[in-house]
Scaffold this motif. Sequence first.
Motif, PDB file in Angstrom:
ATOM      1  N   UNK A   1       1.205  -1.211  -0.162  1.00  0.00           N
ATOM      2  CA  UNK A   1      -0.270  -0.196   0.220  1.00  0.00           C
ATOM      3  C   UNK A   1       0.942   1.087   0.136  1.00  0.00           C
ATOM      4  N   UNK A   2       1.988   1.220   0.766  1.00  0.00           N
ATOM      5  CA  UNK A   2       2.923   2.436   0.814  1.00  0.00           C
ATOM      6  C   UNK A   2       3.478   2.909  -0.365  1.00  0.00           C
ATOM      7  N   UNK A   3       4.191   1.359  -1.390  1.00  0.00           N
ATOM      8  CA  UNK A   3       4.367   1.418  -2.399  1.00  0.00           C
ATOM      9  C   UNK A   3       3.253   1.961  -3.983  1.00  0.00           C
ATOM     10  N   UNK A   4       2.489   1.478  -3.890  1.00  0.00           N
ATOM     11  CA  UNK A   4       1.387   2.446  -4.630  1.00  0.00           C
ATOM     12  C   UNK A   4       1.331   3.833  -4.232  1.00  0.00           C
ATOM     13  N   UNK A   5       1.006   4.084  -2.819  1.00  0.00           N
ATOM     14  CA  UNK A   5       1.059   5.566  -2.409  1.00  0.00           C
ATOM     15  C   UNK A   5       1.901   5.957  -2.701  1.00  0.00           C
ATOM     16  N   UNK A   6       2.928   6.042  -2.890  1.00  0.00           N
ATOM     17  CA  UNK A   6       4.894   6.622  -3.427  1.00  0.00           C
ATOM     18  C   UNK A   6       4.481   7.015  -5.197  1.00  0.00           C
ATOM     19  N   UNK A   7       3.941   6.100  -5.490  1.00  0.00           N
ATOM     20  CA  UNK A   7       3.904   5.833  -7.140  1.00  0.00           C
ATOM     21  C   UNK A   7       3.460   6.900  -7.355  1.00  0.00           C
TER      22      UNK A   7
END
Length: 229
Positions: A170-176
């Motif tokens: 989720x953090x990865x998708x939010x950062x992208x």
Amino acid sequence: MQIRNGQPSCYVLKNKDLELPSKGTVHLELDVLFNPVKACLRTFLPRERRLLEDNRKFSKKILARNVERVKRITMSLWNTIQFLRNCFLWESPVRSLFAFVESEKKGIRERIYMVQDIVITVQNLLEDLASFAERIKNTFNWTVPFLSVLACVVFAVATIVLYYIPLRYIILLWGINKFTKKLRNPYAIENNELLDFLSRVPSDVQRVQQAELKPYSGSSPFRKKRSTV
């Protein structure tokens, strides 16, 4: 806040502070077009800015009200607020005098304007801080049921997503999404969804200003004006 589609309503006019009744009433019947899905999505986007912004001026009444709001909402920040208040309201003469004699090249008029700007800045800072805390409180108090229900739905969806999807993904998708937002849409406005949501919740002062007063007993009934062809 309680407007209904096609429902005749009588509104009591208020004074310039929007707190006490004034002379006169206005009768309105409005057509409201409301889409719940679009409203939910729009809640997490920045609010429209006014074309004409109000020129805020220093007011002892507003300053005192903001200080009282901050004291009532949270006492943990009172020490910091008290330090600023002592500095800019001459409760500590040594500190305030130091602000005046900071630069000998400045005239007395420029120093007065400087102190006035600082006081207005502190006044606005206190108002923003109090409004932020009151909006959080009013969200949990169901002041606006639509927004409180929306918050509960978001929390429920977030709980389900966190249960099935690892947090690192989720953090990865939010950062992208954040880093590629400008590439996908160069004209996109930077925003914070949480702050945008809270901006829709009224503060205690806005609740008083937006509250509907009961019409006078002698007010005339609602009348429709017929247009002649």
